[in-house]
Design an enzyme around this catalytic site. Sequence first.
Site, mmCIF file in Angstrom:
data_model
loop_
_atom_site.group_PDB
_atom_site.id
_atom_site.type_symbol
_atom_site.label_atom_id
_atom_site.label_comp_id
_atom_site.label_asym_id
_atom_site.label_seq_id
_atom_site.Cartn_x
_atom_site.Cartn_y
_atom_site.Cartn_z
ATOM 1 N N ILE A 195 45.086 44.680 43.277
ATOM 2 C CA ILE A 195 44.852 45.447 42.043
ATOM 3 C C ILE A 195 45.444 46.853 42.150
ATOM 4 O O ILE A 195 45.928 47.402 41.154
ATOM 5 C CB ILE A 195 43.342 45.492 41.664
ATOM 6 C CG1 ILE A 195 43.173 45.867 40.207
ATOM 7 C CG2 ILE A 195 42.553 46.452 42.558
ATOM 8 C CD1 ILE A 195 43.784 44.907 39.226
ATOM 9 N N SER A 230 45.622 52.922 53.588
ATOM 10 C CA SER A 230 45.765 51.471 53.719
ATOM 11 C C SER A 230 45.540 51.089 55.174
ATOM 12 O O SER A 230 46.298 51.527 56.058
ATOM 13 C CB SER A 230 47.165 51.051 53.255
ATOM 14 O OG SER A 230 47.443 49.746 53.686
ATOM 15 N N LYS A 250 35.882 47.698 39.654
ATOM 16 C CA LYS A 250 34.731 46.844 39.423
ATOM 17 C C LYS A 250 34.666 45.763 40.510
ATOM 18 O O LYS A 250 35.731 45.384 41.022
ATOM 19 C CB LYS A 250 34.780 46.245 38.016
ATOM 20 C CG LYS A 250 35.990 45.320 37.758
ATOM 21 C CD LYS A 250 35.714 43.898 38.095
ATOM 22 C CE LYS A 250 36.903 43.081 38.363
ATOM 23 N NZ LYS A 250 36.696 41.742 38.869
ATOM 24 N N ASP A 299 33.123 37.605 40.182
ATOM 25 C CA ASP A 299 34.163 38.643 40.238
ATOM 26 C C ASP A 299 34.963 38.654 38.929
ATOM 27 O O ASP A 299 35.072 39.711 38.290
ATOM 28 C CB ASP A 299 35.072 38.451 41.458
ATOM 29 C CG ASP A 299 36.102 39.554 41.548
ATOM 30 O OD1 ASP A 299 35.770 40.642 42.021
ATOM 31 O OD2 ASP A 299 37.243 39.331 41.078
HETATM 32 P P1 NAP Z 1 42.632 42.566 47.742
HETATM 33 O O1 NAP Z 1 43.998 42.170 47.320
HETATM 34 O O2 NAP Z 1 41.949 41.800 48.826
HETATM 35 O O3 NAP Z 1 42.726 44.090 48.114
HETATM 36 C C1 NAP Z 1 41.674 44.837 48.662
HETATM 37 C C2 NAP Z 1 42.261 45.779 49.677
HETATM 38 O O4 NAP Z 1 41.212 46.637 50.161
HETATM 39 C C3 NAP Z 1 42.797 45.070 50.928
HETATM 40 O O5 NAP Z 1 44.102 44.612 50.721
HETATM 41 C C4 NAP Z 1 42.733 46.174 51.952
HETATM 42 O O6 NAP Z 1 43.859 46.996 51.707
HETATM 43 C C5 NAP Z 1 41.487 46.964 51.533
HETATM 44 N N1 NAP Z 1 40.323 46.571 52.327
HETATM 45 C C6 NAP Z 1 39.903 45.320 52.619
HETATM 46 N N2 NAP Z 1 38.797 45.358 53.369
HETATM 47 C C7 NAP Z 1 38.521 46.662 53.561
HETATM 48 C C8 NAP Z 1 37.505 47.341 54.265
HETATM 49 N N3 NAP Z 1 36.563 46.667 54.944
HETATM 50 N N4 NAP Z 1 37.512 48.681 54.250
HETATM 51 C C9 NAP Z 1 38.465 49.371 53.585
HETATM 52 N N5 NAP Z 1 39.465 48.768 52.895
HETATM 53 C C10 NAP Z 1 39.470 47.429 52.896
HETATM 54 O O7 NAP Z 1 41.619 42.565 46.521
HETATM 55 P P2 NAP Z 1 41.926 42.962 45.003
HETATM 56 O O8 NAP Z 1 42.208 41.741 44.215
HETATM 57 O O9 NAP Z 1 42.899 44.081 44.943
HETATM 58 O O10 NAP Z 1 40.473 43.426 44.551
HETATM 59 C C11 NAP Z 1 39.945 44.675 44.930
HETATM 60 C C12 NAP Z 1 38.906 45.063 43.897
HETATM 61 O O11 NAP Z 1 39.559 45.149 42.632
HETATM 62 C C13 NAP Z 1 37.790 44.021 43.754
HETATM 63 O O12 NAP Z 1 36.560 44.648 43.591
HETATM 64 C C14 NAP Z 1 38.196 43.248 42.507
HETATM 65 O O13 NAP Z 1 37.065 42.735 41.806
HETATM 66 C C15 NAP Z 1 38.888 44.329 41.697
HETATM 67 N N6 NAP Z 1 39.835 43.779 40.723
HETATM 68 C C16 NAP Z 1 40.764 42.839 41.089
HETATM 69 C C17 NAP Z 1 41.609 42.273 40.122
HETATM 70 C C18 NAP Z 1 42.669 41.246 40.473
HETATM 71 O O14 NAP Z 1 43.286 40.697 39.528
HETATM 72 N N7 NAP Z 1 42.950 40.964 41.723
HETATM 73 C C19 NAP Z 1 41.514 42.688 38.795
HETATM 74 C C20 NAP Z 1 40.626 43.692 38.478
HETATM 75 C C21 NAP Z 1 39.790 44.215 39.440
HETATM 76 P P3 NAP Z 1 44.564 47.874 52.860
HETATM 77 O O15 NAP Z 1 44.898 46.969 53.994
HETATM 78 O O16 NAP Z 1 45.731 48.436 52.151
HETATM 79 O O17 NAP Z 1 43.534 48.912 53.260
#
Ligand code: NAP
Length: 311
Positions: free
Chosen positions: A13, A35, A91, A169
Site C-alpha cells: 500500500i 523499511s 487502516k 482486512d
Molecule cells: P504489506 O505489503 O505486507 O506491507 C507491510 C509492510 O510493513 C512490509 O512490507 C514491511 O515493509 C513492513 N512491516 C512488516 N512487518 C513489520 C513489523 N513487524 N514492523 C515494522 N514494519 C513491518 O502489506 P500492505 O498490503 O501494504 O498492508 C499494510 C496495511 O495497509 C494493512 O493494514 C492493510 O490493511 C492496509 N491496506 C492495504 C491495502 C492493499 O491493497 N494491500 C489497501 C488499503 C490498505 P518494510 O520491509 O519496508 O519495512
Amino acid sequence: MVYKVGIIGFGKIAQDQHLPAIRANPNFELTAVASQRGLKPNEAKHTFTDYREMLRDLRDLDAVAICTPPQVRHTIAREALEAGKHVLLEKPPAATLSELEDLRRIGHDMRKVVFTTWHAQYNKGVDIARDTLAGRTVKRLVVTWKEDVRHWHPGQQWIWQAGGFGVFDPGINALSIVTKIMPQPVFIKQSDLQFPANRDAPIAAELQFSTGVEGADLRAVFDWRQTGPQTWDIEIDCEGGPLMKLSLGGRRLEVDGEIVADESDDEYPQIYRRFEELLASGQSEVDEAPFRLVGDAFMIGRRVQVEPFQD
Ligand code: NAP
C-alpha cells in the site's frame, strides 16, 4: 506550508498508493522511508532500516504515515507521537480498540494530529449516499464483499495471523462505508466466522446487523475465495425509496437505476488533502466506528472451521 513526511513500512500500500499520493501533492515532501528490508525509493532523501533511528535523527520531520501490518501499529504510532510527529494511520488503525483509544489520548496530550484513514470513505458516491440517506429509514442493506486473497495479498502471512483480521482486512472497508452512510447507528446482531483449519484468521464471514428498525433486513457477506470478477457492492433500500447501489468499493453509485457517481480512484490523494487540512488546523480525526464493528463481530462471532487454505 510543505509538510515533511516519513513512511514507515514500505510494502504494497505504501508503494501503490502513499508514494504517488505524496508525490502528487505539493504540500507534502517525502523526506524519509523506514523499511526493515532496506528499500530505498528515489524520492526519499533519507532511508532507514529502523524507524526509531528515523524518529531520533530527523528532528524536523513533521509527520509519519504508518503503513505496516496492524499488529505493530500502536507501538510505532506511540513512539512517533512521543517523538513529536503527527501520525497518519493506515487502516485498521491498531490491533485493538484500547490501543486506538491510547493513541487518541497521547495525540491529545502531545498536541499532535492522529488521523485514522478509511480509504473507502473517500468517494463521491459515498458522500452522496450519506446525504441521500439522511433522515430516512433503511429497511434493507446487503453488503457483498468478495475478492481473491491470492491476488490482493500475495504472500502476506501477517494477514492470516491473530490480529491480522483475515477477511475483515477488506471487509472493514465495507464497514467504513456502512458507518459513514447509515442514518442510524448499526450494531452486529449475529456473526458467523469461517476459519481455515490451518489459519488463525477468518477467510469468510456472514454478519447480520440491527439498527433497532423492526423487520429490517440488514446483512453482509465477506469472502476471500472469489476468483474471476470481484464484488464490492452495497445495496440499500429505504422505506418509501430510493433504491441505491454502491459498487466498485464505493466508486459507483446508482439511485433508482440511474448512475449518479462513477469516479476513477482518487481515494489516497483525497486522504492526503484531508491530512493537510487536519495538520493546518491541528485537529485529530479518530473514527473508531468501523473498527468497533469488527471488534464486535469477533466478540460475538460463532467460529466455524473450514478446509485448510494454501497460498
Ligand atoms: P504489506 O505489503 O505486507 O506491507 C507491510 C509492510 O510493513 C512490509 O512490507 C514491511 O515493509 C513492513 N512491516 C512488516 N512487518 C513489520 C513489523 N513487524 N514492523 C515494522 N514494519 C513491518 O502489506 P500492505 O498490503 O501494504 O498492508 C499494510 C496495511 O495497509 C494493512 O493494514 C492493510 O490493511 C492496509 N491496506 C492495504 C491495502 C492493499 O491493497 N494491500 C489497501 C488499503 C490498505 P518494510 O520491509 O519496508 O519495512
